[in-house]
Design a protein around this motif. Sequence first.
Motif, PDB file in Angstrom:
ATOM      1  N   UNK A  32       0.863  -1.056  -0.100  1.00  0.00           N
ATOM      2  CA  UNK A  32       0.043  -0.027   0.142  1.00  0.00           C
ATOM      3  C   UNK A  32       1.107   1.438   0.178  1.00  0.00           C
ATOM      4  N   UNK A  33       0.340   2.515  -0.612  1.00  0.00           N
ATOM      5  CA  UNK A  33       1.284   3.541  -0.639  1.00  0.00           C
ATOM      6  C   UNK A  33       0.340   4.782  -0.452  1.00  0.00           C
ATOM      7  N   UNK A  34       0.903   5.624   0.434  1.00  0.00           N
ATOM      8  CA  UNK A  34       0.271   6.970   0.159  1.00  0.00           C
ATOM      9  C   UNK A  34       1.300   7.927   0.741  1.00  0.00           C
ATOM     10  N   UNK A  35       1.245   9.118   0.256  1.00  0.00           N
ATOM     11  CA  UNK A  35       2.056  10.231   0.683  1.00  0.00           C
ATOM     12  C   UNK A  35       1.859  10.700   2.187  1.00  0.00           C
ATOM     13  N   UNK A  36       0.577  10.397   2.699  1.00  0.00           N
ATOM     14  CA  UNK A  36       0.392  10.577   3.974  1.00  0.00           C
ATOM     15  C   UNK A  36       0.732   9.206   4.803  1.00  0.00           C
ATOM     16  N   UNK A  37       1.734   9.309   5.612  1.00  0.00           N
ATOM     17  CA  UNK A  37       2.376   8.242   6.290  1.00  0.00           C
ATOM     18  C   UNK A  37       1.428   7.442   7.164  1.00  0.00           C
ATOM     19  N   UNK A  38       0.706   8.126   7.907  1.00  0.00           N
ATOM     20  CA  UNK A  38      -0.308   7.675   8.807  1.00  0.00           C
ATOM     21  C   UNK A  38      -1.515   6.946   8.013  1.00  0.00           C
ATOM     22  N   UNK A  39      -1.807   7.428   6.884  1.00  0.00           N
ATOM     23  CA  UNK A  39      -2.787   6.434   5.960  1.00  0.00           C
ATOM     24  C   UNK A  39      -2.092   5.144   5.502  1.00  0.00           C
ATOM     25  N   UNK A  40      -0.845   5.205   5.030  1.00  0.00           N
ATOM     26  CA  UNK A  40      -0.123   4.077   4.601  1.00  0.00           C
ATOM     27  C   UNK A  40      -0.005   2.914   5.814  1.00  0.00           C
ATOM     28  N   UNK A  41       0.341   3.632   6.575  1.00  0.00           N
ATOM     29  CA  UNK A  41       0.788   2.598   7.863  1.00  0.00           C
ATOM     30  C   UNK A  41      -0.527   2.018   8.468  1.00  0.00           C
ATOM     31  N   UNK A  42      -1.633   2.834   8.504  1.00  0.00           N
ATOM     32  CA  UNK A  42      -2.973   2.141   8.617  1.00  0.00           C
ATOM     33  C   UNK A  42      -3.508   0.896   7.814  1.00  0.00           C
ATOM     34  N   UNK A  43      -3.359   1.525   6.550  1.00  0.00           N
ATOM     35  CA  UNK A  43      -3.609   0.420   5.304  1.00  0.00           C
ATOM     36  C   UNK A  43      -2.955  -0.643   5.465  1.00  0.00           C
ATOM     37  N   UNK A  44      -1.451  -0.507   5.703  1.00  0.00           N
ATOM     38  CA  UNK A  44      -0.512  -1.650   5.994  1.00  0.00           C
ATOM     39  C   UNK A  44      -0.914  -2.787   6.975  1.00  0.00           C
ATOM     40  N   UNK A  45      -1.150  -2.239   8.069  1.00  0.00           N
ATOM     41  CA  UNK A  45      -1.849  -2.980   9.379  1.00  0.00           C
ATOM     42  C   UNK A  45      -3.137  -3.685   8.999  1.00  0.00           C
ATOM     43  N   UNK A  46      -3.803  -3.010   8.470  1.00  0.00           N
ATOM     44  CA  UNK A  46      -5.410  -3.379   7.893  1.00  0.00           C
ATOM     45  C   UNK A  46      -5.099  -4.730   7.096  1.00  0.00           C
ATOM     46  N   UNK A  47      -4.383  -4.574   5.970  1.00  0.00           N
ATOM     47  CA  UNK A  47      -4.142  -5.697   4.948  1.00  0.00           C
ATOM     48  C   UNK A  47      -3.308  -6.342   5.064  1.00  0.00           C
ATOM     49  N   UNK A  48      -2.276  -6.221   6.081  1.00  0.00           N
ATOM     50  CA  UNK A  48      -0.951  -7.125   6.235  1.00  0.00           C
ATOM     51  C   UNK A  48       0.007  -7.093   5.093  1.00  0.00           C
ATOM     52  N   UNK A  49      -0.217  -5.638   4.570  1.00  0.00           N
ATOM     53  CA  UNK A  49       0.838  -5.274   3.612  1.00  0.00           C
ATOM     54  C   UNK A  49       1.994  -4.584   3.817  1.00  0.00           C
ATOM     55  N   UNK A  50       3.007  -4.249   2.922  1.00  0.00           N
ATOM     56  CA  UNK A  50       4.115  -3.377   3.337  1.00  0.00           C
ATOM     57  C   UNK A  50       3.632  -2.199   2.814  1.00  0.00           C
ATOM     58  N   UNK A  51       4.170  -0.933   3.687  1.00  0.00           N
ATOM     59  CA  UNK A  51       3.998   0.371   3.495  1.00  0.00           C
ATOM     60  C   UNK A  51       4.866   1.118   2.743  1.00  0.00           C
ATOM     61  N   UNK A  52       4.583   1.975   1.841  1.00  0.00           N
ATOM     62  CA  UNK A  52       5.209   2.790   1.179  1.00  0.00           C
ATOM     63  C   UNK A  52       4.739   4.120   1.072  1.00  0.00           C
ATOM     64  N   UNK A  53       5.648   5.361   0.963  1.00  0.00           N
ATOM     65  CA  UNK A  53       5.095   6.599   1.016  1.00  0.00           C
ATOM     66  C   UNK A  53       5.380   7.300  -0.357  1.00  0.00           C
ATOM     67  N   UNK A  54       5.729   6.716  -1.471  1.00  0.00           N
ATOM     68  CA  UNK A  54       5.883   7.246  -2.574  1.00  0.00           C
ATOM     69  C   UNK A  54       5.632   6.293  -3.736  1.00  0.00           C
ATOM     70  N   UNK A  55       5.177   6.421  -4.869  1.00  0.00           N
ATOM     71  CA  UNK A  55       5.382   5.339  -6.124  1.00  0.00           C
ATOM     72  C   UNK A  55       6.734   4.959  -6.339  1.00  0.00           C
ATOM     73  N   UNK A  56       7.678   6.005  -6.183  1.00  0.00           N
ATOM     74  CA  UNK A  56       9.198   5.885  -6.663  1.00  0.00           C
ATOM     75  C   UNK A  56       9.763   4.862  -5.609  1.00  0.00           C
ATOM     76  N   UNK A  57       9.275   5.022  -4.236  1.00  0.00           N
ATOM     77  CA  UNK A  57       9.940   3.933  -3.076  1.00  0.00           C
ATOM     78  C   UNK A  57       9.335   2.573  -3.463  1.00  0.00           C
ATOM     79  N   UNK A  58       7.962   2.594  -3.842  1.00  0.00           N
ATOM     80  CA  UNK A  58       7.400   1.274  -4.130  1.00  0.00           C
ATOM     81  C   UNK A  58       8.004   0.623  -5.415  1.00  0.00           C
ATOM     82  N   UNK A  59       8.454   1.180  -6.296  1.00  0.00           N
ATOM     83  CA  UNK A  59       8.816   0.575  -7.547  1.00  0.00           C
ATOM     84  C   UNK A  59      10.272   0.334  -7.116  1.00  0.00           C
ATOM     85  N   UNK A  60      11.164   1.103  -6.373  1.00  0.00           N
ATOM     86  CA  UNK A  60      12.456   0.770  -5.943  1.00  0.00           C
ATOM     87  C   UNK A  60      12.709  -0.423  -5.134  1.00  0.00           C
ATOM     88  N   UNK A  61      11.632  -0.693  -4.454  1.00  0.00           N
ATOM     89  CA  UNK A  61      11.609  -1.856  -3.472  1.00  0.00           C
ATOM     90  C   UNK A  61      11.887  -3.274  -3.914  1.00  0.00           C
TER      91      UNK A  61
END
Length: 329
Positions: A32-61
């Motif tokens: 899950x990815x969101x520029x608002x860290x709190x939203x990304x972290x909450x969604x990561x916890x909800x769905x059991x996924x890894x949190x990212x804070x930009x698409x560039x970071x997501x792709x680079x992972x």
Amino acid sequence: MTVKVGIVGVGNIGNVHGDAYKANPKAEIVAVCDIIKEKADAAAAKYGAKAFYSVKELLASGIRLDACSMCTKGEENGGDHFTPTMELLEAGIPTLGEKPISNRVEEGEQMVALAKKKNVAYAINLNHRFTPAALRARAWVDAGRLGTLYMINMRMWINNPVETSPWFHLRALHPHSFDVMRYFCGDVKSVAASLVKGTGRITWSNAQVLLQFANGVVGNLTGSYDAGASYGLERCEVVGSQGRFVLDDACEALEFFPRHSIETEMYRYLGGMRSFSETFGSRLAAWVDQIEAGAKPEEINGSGEDGLKVQRIIEAAIKSWETHTIVDL
């Protein structure tokens, strides 16, 4: 195989996508990815996924992504779609964007062009066409049960006090309306619009839009952001030489009226779908199924091209109202 999906933008609509993916046994949310860290972290916890804070970071992972939902928002609900979509498509990731494709047609054109250049699947969440009732009605059309199509009347209205521009109502709501009309009747040839603002509003919150289709069908859209909760959400009526159908509230009721008989055919809650909220699950299920099956980009149902075509109709309606002319597409 399990389709590993990511979600970019995990506000309200991103979580709607997340809940639909989570309920789908063929899908697994891995990012899950969101520029608002709190939203990304909450969604990561909800769905059991890894949190990212930009698409560039997501792709680079380097995380494996079979597909991604792009659920950012922005002005007129589409102003922030362009950059993250382009980043995902450039990386070759099949992408399902929220509607509208963009509130700027030229951006939609660039996204569709990039998807074609990269030969990557690109879709838009045009969920109203994916209900069991809409699929049954489309099967009737394809089988010739209505005969030669003559007319389509579409109504979509809700009580929405939100407004961010004069064109918010048209650009944010009616990608759905015009997509349903195209789904049954094909491409649009010309557009003529009349608009009126609700009391005290800045947006043109009520619309009558006349359409001429390339195949000769004539159509009308009645749209409003000033409707009451008792009015219902939508109604689509298609009329042909041998009969007509009426589809109410996307999924709740479908009735066929033969031209030469008084005997009608009525279905309620086809496929067990009872309410509009369930349409997200059916749309995302179709997306997951197509990704799993390795569908070619040109085979995608509810494609980026479909999203672009309805946005062009909307811009033609705006131009028609501003110039008081019939606008050809």
